[in-house]
Design a protein around this motif. Structure first.
Motif, PDB file in Angstrom:
ATOM      1  N   PRO A   3       0.838  -1.207   0.000  1.00 26.26           N
ATOM      2  CA  PRO A   3       0.000   0.000   0.000  1.00 26.26           C
ATOM      3  C   PRO A   3       0.874   1.258   0.000  1.00 26.26           C
ATOM      4  O   PRO A   3       2.005   1.251   0.500  1.00 26.26           O
ATOM      5  CB  PRO A   3      -0.795  -0.109   1.301  1.00 26.26           C
ATOM      6  CG  PRO A   3      -0.728  -1.546   1.692  1.00 26.26           C
ATOM      7  CD  PRO A   3       0.569  -2.065   1.150  1.00 26.26           C
ATOM      8  N   ALA A   4       0.342   2.341  -0.541  1.00 28.32           N
ATOM      9  CA  ALA A   4       1.092   3.596  -0.676  1.00 28.32           C
ATOM     10  C   ALA A   4       1.583   4.136   0.664  1.00 28.32           C
ATOM     11  O   ALA A   4       2.600   4.823   0.717  1.00 28.32           O
ATOM     12  CB  ALA A   4       0.237   4.642  -1.383  1.00 28.32           C
ATOM     13  N   ARG A   5       0.898   3.807   1.756  1.00 28.01           N
ATOM     14  CA  ARG A   5       1.315   4.341   3.068  1.00 28.01           C
ATOM     15  C   ARG A   5       2.694   3.846   3.490  1.00 28.01           C
ATOM     16  O   ARG A   5       3.313   4.413   4.374  1.00 28.01           O
ATOM     17  CB  ARG A   5       0.272   4.025   4.125  1.00 28.01           C
ATOM     18  CG  ARG A   5       0.169   2.561   4.475  1.00 28.01           C
ATOM     19  CD  ARG A   5      -0.834   2.345   5.614  1.00 28.01           C
ATOM     20  NE  ARG A   5      -0.874   0.964   5.995  1.00 28.01           N
ATOM     21  CZ  ARG A   5      -1.815   0.109   5.629  1.00 28.01           C
ATOM     22  NH1 ARG A   5      -2.809   0.517   4.872  1.00 28.01           N
ATOM     23  NH2 ARG A   5      -1.776  -1.139   6.027  1.00 28.01           N
ATOM     24  N   TYR A   6       3.174   2.771   2.864  1.00 26.57           N
ATOM     25  CA  TYR A   6       4.496   2.242   3.191  1.00 26.57           C
ATOM     26  C   TYR A   6       5.617   2.873   2.357  1.00 26.57           C
ATOM     27  O   TYR A   6       6.784   2.532   2.531  1.00 26.57           O
ATOM     28  CB  TYR A   6       4.530   0.720   3.014  1.00 26.57           C
ATOM     29  CG  TYR A   6       3.674  -0.008   4.007  1.00 26.57           C
ATOM     30  CD1 TYR A   6       3.994  -0.029   5.358  1.00 26.57           C
ATOM     31  CD2 TYR A   6       2.520  -0.671   3.589  1.00 26.57           C
ATOM     32  CE1 TYR A   6       3.194  -0.692   6.275  1.00 26.57           C
ATOM     33  CE2 TYR A   6       1.721  -1.338   4.501  1.00 26.57           C
ATOM     34  CZ  TYR A   6       2.060  -1.347   5.837  1.00 26.57           C
ATOM     35  OH  TYR A   6       1.265  -1.995   6.741  1.00 26.57           O
ATOM     36  N   ALA A   7       5.270   3.774   1.459  1.00 23.00           N
ATOM     37  CA  ALA A   7       6.265   4.383   0.574  1.00 23.00           C
ATOM     38  C   ALA A   7       7.413   5.053   1.333  1.00 23.00           C
ATOM     39  O   ALA A   7       8.576   4.843   0.974  1.00 23.00           O
ATOM     40  CB  ALA A   7       5.602   5.364  -0.390  1.00 23.00           C
ATOM     41  N   PRO A   8       7.157   5.850   2.370  1.00 20.47           N
ATOM     42  CA  PRO A   8       8.288   6.483   3.069  1.00 20.47           C
ATOM     43  C   PRO A   8       9.239   5.467   3.719  1.00 20.47           C
ATOM     44  O   PRO A   8      10.453   5.648   3.704  1.00 20.47           O
ATOM     45  CB  PRO A   8       7.621   7.358   4.132  1.00 20.47           C
ATOM     46  CG  PRO A   8       6.246   7.594   3.632  1.00 20.47           C
ATOM     47  CD  PRO A   8       5.875   6.362   2.865  1.00 20.47           C
TER      48      PRO A   8
END
Length: 78
Positions: A3-8
């Motif tokens: 999911p995009a929330r794991y990008a950082p």
């Protein structure tokens, strides 16, 4: 796919891995030269450096973003 929330976190993981790989290679090469056991020494140095670099990147990244925003203007305000 993550999911995009794991990008950082993924960004910090990859960046810290690559930077610690490069810096440990240069440091190990300067310290011992191109010896026969260079790869083994480098691998150990890299893993130790990465174990420190990854959490540091995660802690320092938000502060760095704020610091950079201080020096960069908002879009349209140039």
């Amino acid at each position: 796919m993550l999911p995009a929330r794991y990008a950082p976190v993924l960004f910090g993981f990859i960046l810290s891995g690559l930077m610690s790989l490069l810096v440990s290679a240069i440091s190990t090469l300067r310290a011992v030269g191109p010896e026969a056991d260079f790869l083994a020494l480098w691998g150990g140095a890299w893993l130790a450096a990465w174990l420190i670099a990854f959490p540091v990147v995660l802690l320092v990244a938000p502060l760095t973003r704020r610091f950079v925003q201080y020096f960069v203007s908002e879009p349209g305000l140039d």
